[in-house]
Scaffold this motif. Sequence first.
Motif, PDB file in Angstrom:
ATOM      1  N   PHE A   1     -27.317  17.021  62.537  1.00 29.62           N
ATOM      2  CA  PHE A   1     -26.086  16.279  62.303  1.00 29.62           C
ATOM      3  C   PHE A   1     -25.803  16.189  60.811  1.00 29.62           C
ATOM      4  CE2 PHE A   1     -27.582  14.635  66.381  1.00 29.62           C
ATOM      5  CZ  PHE A   1     -26.428  14.743  67.156  1.00 29.62           C
ATOM      6  N   GLN A   2     -24.532  16.219  60.467  1.00 34.31           N
ATOM      7  CA  GLN A   2     -24.119  16.040  59.084  1.00 34.31           C
ATOM      8  C   GLN A   2     -23.664  14.606  58.880  1.00 34.31           C
ATOM      9  OE1 GLN A   2     -21.096  18.759  57.754  1.00 34.31           O
ATOM     10  NE2 GLN A   2     -21.157  18.030  55.641  1.00 34.31           N
ATOM     11  N   GLN A   3     -24.171  13.950  57.873  1.00 35.07           N
ATOM     12  CA  GLN A   3     -23.766  12.582  57.565  1.00 35.07           C
ATOM     13  C   GLN A   3     -22.328  12.594  57.060  1.00 35.07           C
ATOM     14  OE1 GLN A   3     -26.363  10.566  54.841  1.00 35.07           O
ATOM     15  NE2 GLN A   3     -25.073   8.752  54.684  1.00 35.07           N
ATOM     16  N   ILE A   4     -21.478  11.739  57.666  1.00 37.97           N
ATOM     17  CA  ILE A   4     -20.072  11.697  57.248  1.00 37.97           C
ATOM     18  C   ILE A   4     -19.771  10.480  56.379  1.00 37.97           C
ATOM     19  CG2 ILE A   4     -19.369  12.895  59.357  1.00 37.97           C
ATOM     20  CD1 ILE A   4     -18.117  10.130  60.197  1.00 37.97           C
ATOM     21  N   GLY A   5     -20.664   9.492  56.408  1.00 39.35           N
ATOM     22  CA  GLY A   5     -20.392   8.277  55.641  1.00 39.35           C
ATOM     23  C   GLY A   5     -21.631   7.435  55.456  1.00 39.35           C
ATOM     24  N   ILE A   6     -21.463   6.348  54.750  1.00 41.25           N
ATOM     25  CA  ILE A   6     -22.548   5.402  54.511  1.00 41.25           C
ATOM     26  C   ILE A   6     -21.998   3.988  54.627  1.00 41.25           C
ATOM     27  CG2 ILE A   6     -22.173   5.408  51.996  1.00 41.25           C
ATOM     28  CD1 ILE A   6     -25.216   5.066  51.684  1.00 41.25           C
ATOM     29  N   ALA A   7     -22.791   3.091  55.192  1.00 41.72           N
ATOM     30  CA  ALA A   7     -22.357   1.710  55.380  1.00 41.72           C
ATOM     31  C   ALA A   7     -22.710   0.857  54.172  1.00 41.72           C
ATOM     32  CB  ALA A   7     -22.994   1.118  56.635  1.00 41.72           C
ATOM     33  N   HIS A   8     -21.777   0.010  53.770  1.00 39.04           N
ATOM     34  CA  HIS A   8     -22.035  -1.020  52.769  1.00 39.04           C
ATOM     35  C   HIS A   8     -21.922  -2.351  53.510  1.00 39.04           C
ATOM     36  CE1 HIS A   8     -21.760   1.988  49.612  1.00 39.04           C
ATOM     37  NE2 HIS A   8     -20.601   2.390  50.130  1.00 39.04           N
ATOM     38  N   SER A   9     -23.028  -3.054  53.623  1.00 36.33           N
ATOM     39  CA  SER A   9     -23.104  -4.196  54.533  1.00 36.33           C
ATOM     40  C   SER A   9     -23.710  -5.412  53.861  1.00 36.33           C
ATOM     41  CB  SER A   9     -23.930  -3.806  55.762  1.00 36.33           C
ATOM     42  OG  SER A   9     -24.288  -4.918  56.543  1.00 36.33           O
TER      43      SER A   9
ATOM     44  N   ILE B   1      -7.985   0.174  56.042  1.00 34.97           N
ATOM     45  CA  ILE B   1      -8.371   1.454  55.449  1.00 34.97           C
ATOM     46  C   ILE B   1      -7.858   1.471  54.016  1.00 34.97           C
ATOM     47  CG2 ILE B   1      -8.075   3.965  55.554  1.00 34.97           C
ATOM     48  CD1 ILE B   1      -7.617   3.619  58.591  1.00 34.97           C
ATOM     49  N   ARG B   2      -8.698   1.881  53.082  1.00 38.26           N
ATOM     50  CA  ARG B   2      -8.280   1.863  51.685  1.00 38.26           C
ATOM     51  C   ARG B   2      -8.880   3.039  50.925  1.00 38.26           C
ATOM     52  NH1 ARG B   2     -12.683  -0.723  48.877  1.00 38.26           N
ATOM     53  NH2 ARG B   2     -14.097  -1.681  50.409  1.00 38.26           N
ATOM     54  N   GLN B   3      -8.228   3.353  49.807  1.00 40.59           N
ATOM     55  CA  GLN B   3      -8.706   4.408  48.930  1.00 40.59           C
ATOM     56  C   GLN B   3      -8.818   3.866  47.517  1.00 40.59           C
ATOM     57  OE1 GLN B   3      -6.278   7.964  48.799  1.00 40.59           O
ATOM     58  NE2 GLN B   3      -7.903   9.175  47.842  1.00 40.59           N
ATOM     59  N   GLU B   4      -9.942   4.142  46.883  1.00 44.75           N
ATOM     60  CA  GLU B   4     -10.173   3.760  45.502  1.00 44.75           C
ATOM     61  C   GLU B   4     -10.585   5.011  44.735  1.00 44.75           C
ATOM     62  OE1 GLU B   4     -12.965   0.586  45.278  1.00 44.75           O
ATOM     63  OE2 GLU B   4     -11.770  -0.794  46.525  1.00 44.75           O
ATOM     64  N   GLY B   5      -9.653   5.598  44.018  1.00 42.63           N
ATOM     65  CA  GLY B   5      -9.932   6.867  43.356  1.00 42.63           C
ATOM     66  C   GLY B   5     -10.202   7.940  44.387  1.00 42.63           C
ATOM     67  N   LYS B   6     -11.382   8.542  44.325  1.00 43.69           N
ATOM     68  CA  LYS B   6     -11.756   9.572  45.288  1.00 43.69           C
ATOM     69  C   LYS B   6     -12.542   8.998  46.467  1.00 43.69           C
ATOM     70  CE  LYS B   6     -11.897  13.350  41.918  1.00 43.69           C
ATOM     71  NZ  LYS B   6     -12.723  14.443  41.327  1.00 43.69           N
ATOM     72  N   GLN B   7     -12.718   7.696  46.485  1.00 47.24           N
ATOM     73  CA  GLN B   7     -13.468   7.060  47.561  1.00 47.24           C
ATOM     74  C   GLN B   7     -12.534   6.538  48.643  1.00 47.24           C
ATOM     75  OE1 GLN B   7     -15.549   4.391  44.678  1.00 47.24           O
ATOM     76  NE2 GLN B   7     -17.405   4.998  45.786  1.00 47.24           N
ATOM     77  N   VAL B   8     -12.911   6.763  49.899  1.00 48.04           N
ATOM     78  CA  VAL B   8     -12.138   6.297  51.050  1.00 48.04           C
ATOM     79  C   VAL B   8     -13.031   5.383  51.881  1.00 48.04           C
ATOM     80  CG1 VAL B   8     -10.957   6.975  53.166  1.00 48.04           C
ATOM     81  CG2 VAL B   8     -10.674   8.351  51.094  1.00 48.04           C
TER      82      VAL B   8
ATOM     83  N   LEU C   1     -16.560   7.042  53.399  1.00 51.41           N
ATOM     84  CA  LEU C   1     -16.629   8.433  53.812  1.00 51.41           C
ATOM     85  C   LEU C   1     -17.153   9.286  52.661  1.00 51.41           C
ATOM     86  CD1 LEU C   1     -13.307   8.864  55.837  1.00 51.41           C
ATOM     87  CD2 LEU C   1     -15.586   8.256  56.670  1.00 51.41           C
ATOM     88  N   LEU C   2     -18.043  10.207  52.988  1.00 47.17           N
ATOM     89  CA  LEU C   2     -18.648  11.078  51.991  1.00 47.17           C
ATOM     90  C   LEU C   2     -17.969  12.445  51.985  1.00 47.17           C
ATOM     91  CD1 LEU C   2     -22.419  10.255  52.648  1.00 47.17           C
ATOM     92  CD2 LEU C   2     -20.897   9.233  50.935  1.00 47.17           C
ATOM     93  N   PRO C   3     -17.991  13.156  50.849  1.00 46.46           N
ATOM     94  CA  PRO C   3     -17.401  14.503  50.788  1.00 46.46           C
ATOM     95  C   PRO C   3     -18.053  15.424  51.823  1.00 46.46           C
ATOM     96  CG  PRO C   3     -17.926  13.694  48.582  1.00 46.46           C
ATOM     97  CD  PRO C   3     -18.550  12.734  49.555  1.00 46.46           C
ATOM     98  N   PRO C   4     -17.271  16.302  52.469  1.00 41.07           N
ATOM     99  CA  PRO C   4     -15.842  16.565  52.266  1.00 41.07           C
ATOM    100  C   PRO C   4     -14.926  15.736  53.165  1.00 41.07           C
ATOM    101  CG  PRO C   4     -16.743  18.177  53.770  1.00 41.07           C
ATOM    102  CD  PRO C   4     -17.889  17.267  53.408  1.00 41.07           C
ATOM    103  N   PHE C   5     -15.454  14.639  53.714  1.00 37.70           N
ATOM    104  CA  PHE C   5     -14.686  13.842  54.675  1.00 37.70           C
ATOM    105  C   PHE C   5     -13.927  12.695  54.018  1.00 37.70           C
ATOM    106  CE2 PHE C   5     -18.751  15.290  56.465  1.00 37.70           C
ATOM    107  CZ  PHE C   5     -18.268  16.252  57.346  1.00 37.70           C
ATOM    108  N   ASN C   6     -14.084  12.526  52.701  1.00 33.32           N
ATOM    109  CA  ASN C   6     -13.451  11.409  51.985  1.00 33.32           C
ATOM    110  C   ASN C   6     -11.985  11.716  51.693  1.00 33.32           C
ATOM    111  OD1 ASN C   6     -14.365  13.445  50.238  1.00 33.32           O
ATOM    112  ND2 ASN C   6     -14.357  12.066  48.476  1.00 33.32           N
TER     113      ASN C   6
END
Length: 253
Positions: free
Chosen positions: A7-15, A111-118, A39-44
């Motif tokens: 599996f490819q990781q698509i994101g990471i949780a901030h909790s 849903i929000r975007q901060e620079g290149k982060q989604v 969401l992590l690249p290339p899914f961001n």
Amino acid sequence: MSEHFKFQQIGIAHSCYQQKFGIPRQPGLVTEATASIELLPPFNRLDTLDGLEGFSHIWVHFIFHQCMNEKWKAKIRPPRLGGKEKIGIFASRATHRPNPLGLSVVEVKGIRQEGKQVFIDIIGADLLDKTPIVDIKPYLPYADALPHAKGGFAPLATPLTNVNFSELAIDQLKDYKDIYDRDLQPLIEQVIGQDPRPSYLKGSEGREHGNQLWNANIKWVAKANQFWVTEVQFPRSVKDEQVQNAQRLQDCE
């Protein structure tokens, strides 16, 4: 025939949950628990989430990353049965599984975007901080909500235990809110009220426990069938917090 999948990781949780101890055993039980999925690249990219704004909830598929090196057992003792009766691993939601896959339904706050982060901001998560996310799917009420389904040995949620606060803890919570603009008390009440103690400690009183929520260490004890928060420890300045955040980033690199 045995198959292996990658599996490819698509994101990471901030909790808010900085440790396994205290995480509710099911999602949605602690509504004060806020988190976000980055969401992590290339899914961001926002176009990967196009249309998700029409759904109130999502399914989150994730990895029990702190349980990957621990062996699974065919039968386990679930906390809902007092840690005394055994059931099969596939009749449970135990974190120690043949494959460390987790599944939670959570509410989408935005849903929000901060620079290149989604980010997807979520409510009611039961995710440990830095949990790897491997998939996200929309929750469909007509298919996923089954009113006649049976809940086996856990048909209803466990009632919350009353949580009290010492004068010191109340003063510390006020200071925390002034410094970080975050009211921790409702979150503490819901997390500790779930009684996160392992089954073998359920009858013990006076033993000090600690829960790490966001950047605060919550000290509490059980007394007379209630819980008492005795102290709330946290960095006293934003500068201290910035130093800690910088250290966390270095640890992740």
